[in-house]
Design an enzyme around this catalytic site. Sequence first.
Site, short mmCIF file in Angstrom:
data_model
loop_
_atom_site.label_atom_id
_atom_site.label_comp_id
_atom_site.label_asym_id
_atom_site.label_seq_id
_atom_site.Cartn_x
_atom_site.Cartn_y
_atom_site.Cartn_z
CG ASN A 207 -0.21 -0.08 2.50
OD1 ASN A 207 0.54 0.82 2.85
ND2 ASN A 207 -0.39 -1.18 3.23
CG ASP A 276 -6.62 -5.16 6.46
OD1 ASP A 276 -5.98 -5.07 7.52
OD2 ASP A 276 -7.38 -4.26 6.05
CE LYS A 286 9.06 -12.37 -13.90
NZ LYS A 286 9.74 -11.99 -15.12
CE LYS A 335 -10.53 1.27 10.39
NZ LYS A 335 -9.85 1.90 9.29
N1 CTP Z 1 -3.76 -2.65 11.96
C1 CTP Z 1 -3.27 -3.79 12.54
N2 CTP Z 1 -3.35 -4.98 11.88
C2 CTP Z 1 -3.94 -5.06 10.67
C3 CTP Z 1 -4.46 -3.89 10.08
C4 CTP Z 1 -4.36 -2.70 10.75
O1 CTP Z 1 -2.73 -3.72 13.63
N3 CTP Z 1 -4.01 -6.22 10.06
C5 CTP Z 1 -3.65 -1.38 12.72
C6 CTP Z 1 -2.87 -0.26 12.04
O2 CTP Z 1 -1.52 -0.28 12.42
C7 CTP Z 1 -3.59 0.99 12.54
C8 CTP Z 1 -5.01 0.51 12.79
O3 CTP Z 1 -4.94 -0.90 12.92
O4 CTP Z 1 -3.09 1.43 13.78
C9 CTP Z 1 -5.99 0.88 11.73
O5 CTP Z 1 -5.57 0.40 10.49
P1 CTP Z 1 -6.59 0.34 9.27
O6 CTP Z 1 -5.90 -0.25 8.09
O7 CTP Z 1 -7.23 1.67 9.12
O8 CTP Z 1 -7.68 -0.68 9.88
P2 CTP Z 1 -8.34 -1.98 9.35
O9 CTP Z 1 -8.72 -2.80 10.53
O10 CTP Z 1 -7.50 -2.61 8.32
O11 CTP Z 1 -9.69 -1.41 8.76
P3 CTP Z 1 -10.18 -1.25 7.24
O12 CTP Z 1 -11.41 -2.09 7.22
O13 CTP Z 1 -10.46 0.22 7.11
O14 CTP Z 1 -9.08 -1.74 6.36
#
Ligand code: CTP
Length: 401
Positions: A207, A276, A286, A335
Site C-alpha cells: 500500500n 489485511d 516467478k 476502530k
Molecule cells: N492494523 C493492525 N493490523 C492489521 C491492520 C491494521 O494492527 N491487520 C492497525 C494499524 O496499524 C492501525 C489501525 O490498525 O493502527 C488501523 O488500520 P486500518 O488499516 O485503518 O484498519 P483496518 O482494521 O484494516 O480497517 P479497514 O477495514 O479500514 O481496512
Amino acid sequence: MKANIVVGVTGGIAAYKAVEVVSRLRKLGATVDVIMTRNATQFITPLTLETVSANPVTVDTFVRERSWEVGHVALAHKADLFVIAPATANLMAKMAHGIADDMLTTTLLATKAPVLLAPAMNTGMWTAPATQENLRTLLARGARVIGPGSGSLACGDVGEGRMSEPEEIVAEVERLLCAKRDLAGLRVLVTAGPTRERIDPVRYLSNDSSGKMGYAIAEAARDRGAEVTLISGPVALAAPQGVDVVPVETTMDLYRVMLERCPGQDIIIQAAAPADYRIETPSEQKLKKAGQKRTLTLVENPDVARAVAAQRAAGQVLVGFAAETQDTLANAREKLERKGLDMIVANDVTLEGAGFATDTNIATVITRSGETTYPLMSKRELAERILDSVRAYFRDDRGAE
Ligand code: CTP
C-alpha cells in the site's frame, strides 16, 4: 529563558504587534535582535523596536555603517530561534524559494536555527494557492507556523489572516525552546510503513504508506527522552539514530515481532499500515504469464493491534491510526473500540496536505473522553502533538507520573 532570538518584522499592519512580542520575550530573559524589512519600517519605526529590544535594529544589507557581510552570518549563527512576526505572503514566498534579497531573507537562508512564522495577511492572499503551496513547502522543511487566526482584518474583510496574538506567539516560542524531556524513562514502541505480501519472488501486494508519520513519532519520542523501538515495514527513509529499528516485511512478521516486543513497553503507537490479506500460497518461482485471467487467493492476516490489546500489560497505553477516505471520524471511533485502543489518530487521506507520501498531515486525535483536531502541520509537529496527548493520557488515566 536564556536564548538568543532573532525577530524578523515584515511589512504588514500587524507589525505594531511585534513590539509586544519583543517586549514579552525580553521580559522572559531572552536576548532579542530585530531585523526589519524596508516595508516594515513604513508601519513602525526601527527606533521603537530598538528601544524595546535594547539592541540595534538591522534594516537591510546596504546599511553602510554596519559590516553587513559579517552581520547576516553573525545573526544567523547566533540565533537559537527565528520568529517572523508578522510574516507576509511575500516573505513566505521568498523563504519557500530561497530568495535572499534583503537582510532578513539573507539571514533566514543562512541560518540553521528553527523558524517560527506568524503569518498575517488578507484572507484572499492567505488562501491563494501560491501561498498555500509555499506554506506546505515551508512546513515540510520543518518551519513552525502559528496562526493565522480569524477576525476582522485591517482591509475591512473578516476572515482568516489575522496574526496570532503576541502572548500566543511567545507561548509557542517557549514551547519550542524548552525542549521537553517528558518521556524520559519510558519505553515507546512505534510501528511505521507498509507491509509487503509476496505473490512470487519479484512481486508483492502493498500500500501507499511512506512510513513518514511513524518515523516522525519515533524521532520526536527519542528527542523527548524515551527509549524507542521502531518496527518498520519497507520504506525509503533513513533509520533514525538512537532508535532500535526492527525491520519487518509482512504483516505476519509484524505480528510475531509485536507479540514478542510489546510486553515490556509503556506506550505503543501503531502508525504502520499492515496489509489485511496475504497470498495464500506465494509462488516460489516467478509466475509466468498464463491466459487472460489469473486468480490470487488471499487469506486474512491477523489484526495486529487487536492481538496487542488482547495481551496488554498493566498500564500500557495503546495508540492506533486510522487512514480513511470517507466517514473519517465515525470509522476511527469504531476502530478505537474494535481494536481495544486508548487513542486513535484519524486522517482523511483525501485532503490536500494529508495522508501517505506528504511531509504534512491533518489529523484528529480521538480518545473515549474527547477529540482534538489539528490543522495542517508538518508530520514532526503533529508527532509532538500526538505525544503531548499520549503523555497527558498516560499521566491522567494511568495515575502514573
Ligand atoms: N492494523 C493492525 N493490523 C492489521 C491492520 C491494521 O494492527 N491487520 C492497525 C494499524 O496499524 C492501525 C489501525 O490498525 O493502527 C488501523 O488500520 P486500518 O488499516 O485503518 O484498519 P483496518 O482494521 O484494516 O480497517 P479497514 O477495514 O479500514 O481496512
